[in-house]
Design a protein around this motif. Structure first.
Motif, PDB file in Angstrom:
ATOM      1  N   ASN A 194      40.112 -16.326  52.838  1.00  8.43           N
ATOM      2  CA  ASN A 194      39.695 -17.271  52.710  1.00  8.43           C
ATOM      3  C   ASN A 194      38.344 -16.818  54.646  1.00  8.43           C
ATOM      4  O   ASN A 194      38.111 -17.741  55.221  1.00  8.43           O
ATOM      5  CB  ASN A 194      39.988 -18.538  52.656  1.00  8.43           C
ATOM      6  CG  ASN A 194      40.545 -18.972  51.854  1.00  8.43           C
ATOM      7  OD1 ASN A 194      39.585 -19.186  50.446  1.00  8.43           O
ATOM      8  ND2 ASN A 194      41.469 -19.390  51.563  1.00  8.43           N
ATOM      9  N   GLN A 197      33.236 -16.758  55.983  1.00  6.10           N
ATOM     10  CA  GLN A 197      32.791 -17.788  56.459  1.00  6.10           C
ATOM     11  C   GLN A 197      32.441 -16.867  58.061  1.00  6.10           C
ATOM     12  O   GLN A 197      31.448 -17.484  59.183  1.00  6.10           O
ATOM     13  CB  GLN A 197      33.510 -19.258  57.066  1.00  6.10           C
ATOM     14  CG  GLN A 197      34.386 -18.905  57.739  1.00  6.10           C
ATOM     15  CD  GLN A 197      34.883 -20.565  57.710  1.00  6.10           C
ATOM     16  OE1 GLN A 197      34.605 -21.644  58.268  1.00  6.10           O
ATOM     17  NE2 GLN A 197      36.195 -20.715  56.534  1.00  6.10           N
ATOM     18  N   ASN A 232      45.479 -15.560  55.675  1.00  5.66           N
ATOM     19  CA  ASN A 232      44.524 -16.955  54.640  1.00  5.66           C
ATOM     20  C   ASN A 232      44.059 -17.625  56.220  1.00  5.66           C
ATOM     21  O   ASN A 232      44.867 -18.700  57.248  1.00  5.66           O
ATOM     22  CB  ASN A 232      45.508 -18.089  54.051  1.00  5.66           C
ATOM     23  CG  ASN A 232      44.306 -18.908  53.495  1.00  5.66           C
ATOM     24  OD1 ASN A 232      43.531 -18.943  54.137  1.00  5.66           O
ATOM     25  ND2 ASN A 232      44.711 -19.649  52.467  1.00  5.66           N
ATOM     26  N   GLU A 234      42.792 -20.262  55.877  1.00  2.00           N
ATOM     27  CA  GLU A 234      41.845 -21.085  56.357  1.00  2.00           C
ATOM     28  C   GLU A 234      43.378 -22.215  57.193  1.00  2.00           C
ATOM     29  O   GLU A 234      43.233 -22.891  57.357  1.00  2.00           O
ATOM     30  CB  GLU A 234      42.345 -22.248  55.251  1.00  2.00           C
ATOM     31  CG  GLU A 234      41.365 -22.082  53.955  1.00  2.00           C
ATOM     32  CD  GLU A 234      41.665 -22.550  52.718  1.00  2.00           C
ATOM     33  OE1 GLU A 234      41.914 -22.597  52.230  1.00  2.00           O
ATOM     34  OE2 GLU A 234      39.654 -22.824  51.977  1.00  2.00           O
ATOM     35  N   HIS A 235      45.067 -21.421  57.734  1.00  2.00           N
ATOM     36  CA  HIS A 235      45.644 -21.834  58.451  1.00  2.00           C
ATOM     37  C   HIS A 235      45.194 -21.788  59.315  1.00  2.00           C
ATOM     38  O   HIS A 235      45.718 -22.689  60.057  1.00  2.00           O
ATOM     39  CB  HIS A 235      46.678 -20.659  58.120  1.00  2.00           C
ATOM     40  CG  HIS A 235      47.154 -20.526  56.666  1.00  2.00           C
ATOM     41  ND1 HIS A 235      48.115 -20.166  56.782  1.00  2.00           N
ATOM     42  CD2 HIS A 235      47.376 -21.647  56.482  1.00  2.00           C
ATOM     43  CE1 HIS A 235      48.704 -20.100  54.982  1.00  2.00           C
ATOM     44  NE2 HIS A 235      48.159 -21.285  55.259  1.00  2.00           N
ATOM     45  N   VAL A 237      41.763 -21.986  60.292  1.00  2.00           N
ATOM     46  CA  VAL A 237      40.928 -23.294  61.170  1.00  2.00           C
ATOM     47  C   VAL A 237      40.463 -24.721  60.373  1.00  2.00           C
ATOM     48  O   VAL A 237      40.760 -25.874  60.873  1.00  2.00           O
ATOM     49  CB  VAL A 237      38.710 -23.017  59.284  1.00  2.00           C
ATOM     50  CG1 VAL A 237      38.553 -24.335  59.137  1.00  2.00           C
ATOM     51  CG2 VAL A 237      38.583 -21.802  59.423  1.00  2.00           C
ATOM     52  N   ASP A 238      42.119 -25.619  59.513  1.00  2.13           N
ATOM     53  CA  ASP A 238      42.324 -26.366  59.153  1.00  2.13           C
ATOM     54  C   ASP A 238      43.515 -26.181  60.565  1.00  2.13           C
ATOM     55  O   ASP A 238      43.569 -27.955  61.169  1.00  2.13           O
ATOM     56  CB  ASP A 238      43.185 -26.391  58.416  1.00  2.13           C
ATOM     57  CG  ASP A 238      42.689 -26.754  56.987  1.00  2.13           C
ATOM     58  OD1 ASP A 238      41.369 -26.377  57.357  1.00  2.13           O
ATOM     59  OD2 ASP A 238      42.679 -25.798  55.942  1.00  2.13           O
TER      60      ASP A 238
END
Length: 271
Positions: A194, A197, A232, A234-235, A237-238
């Motif tokens: 992920n 981006q 990951n 996303e860990h 980003v979030d």
């Protein structure tokens, strides 16, 4: 209740609970000791009468029931007194055998390959509504301590708790491959999930060190390519965390992970 002397070639389904209430005459001491016992009593019910009818009357077999109790205990009545059964067409089905084992291995020994069962499937027959509910059949528990070689045993299947289900065969051969295992240390490159981006993601370090237990037989075959280790994005980003946890997404069968170094990695991103 435990059903015995079930009629051959007939599939039957009980239409009531598998427990009954018994009225028992006995001495005061026997009653006291019976009350103190925590385990429930099991009685056998003779089903030979189902050859020509679909019910069983306890009054007609109190003698058979009383022979299952001590001489100073007398069964006076059973409630309900009549048991009813539904007869249906007998169905046949093959289901897989599930080996059950509880084995303690000697130091540096473990299971190194898939268990095998012969035969892999057994045939069960009985009423359709009961047969379709059974997905597999377990063996009795195979036990061992300080095991350091393959386990081969003829093992009975677990006792059939339903008198209206027949099973064949009732014994299978189970083979559990056991061998010597040892530690192996591998360096595995990290992959990014992920992270599309971002124009680039740099991990520090870019590899992790895995300590695993592998069999001596497969020692040479187990390499860094046998594993997949990711972080990951996303860990971040979030949750905006400062370091990313290392995640093992692929590990060979019968290979036990002992340690991951490091467990978290630093990173730089370019948007």
């Amino acid at each position: 209740m435990e059903y015995v002397n079930a009629p051959a070639n007939k599939a039957f389904h009980p239409l009531q609970s598998d427990t009954v209430n018994i009225r028992l005459e006995t001495t005061g001491w026997q009653l006291l000791f019976s009350t103190l016992r925590s385990t429930a009593h099991t009685i056998q019910v003779d089903l030979s009468g189902l050859q020509n009818r679909n019910w069983i009357v306890f009054t007609n077999q109190l003698g058979f029931v009383n022979r299952q109790f001590a001489a100073n205990q007398q069964v006076v009545s059973v409630s309900p007194d009549t048991l009813y059964f539904d007869f249906s067409k007998q169905t046949e089905r093959k289901i897989p055998v599930k080996p059950v084992y509880h084995i303690q291995f000697a130091k540096q020994y473990n299971i190194i390959d898939h268990l095998t069962v012969s035969p892999e499937y057994v045939t069960i027959t009985g009423p359709l509504e009961d047969v379709v509910e059974i997905e597999s059949w377990e063996t009795d528990t195979i036990r061992g301590t300080q095991v350091q070689s393959a386990v081969r045993a003829n093992v009975p299947l677990q006792k059939n708790q339903r008198a209206n289900i027949n099973i064949y065969p009732t014994t299978v051969e189970v083979n559990i491959p056991v061998g010597e295992v040892t530690e192996k240390i591998l360096e595995v490159p990290l992959k990014v999930e992920n992270g599309r981006q971002f124009s680039s993601v740099k991990l520090l370090p870019g590899k992790v060190k895995l300590t695993v237990m592998v069999s001596l037989r497969d020692y040479a075959k187990i390499t860094g390519n046998s594993f997949e280790v990711v972080v990951n994005m996303e860990h971040w980003v979030d949750d905006q965390i400062s370091s990313l946890p290392v995640i093992i997404t692929q590990i060979p069968e019968f290979c036990t992970l002992v340690k991951v170094e490091p467990q978290n990695v630093e990173f730089f991103v370019r948007k």
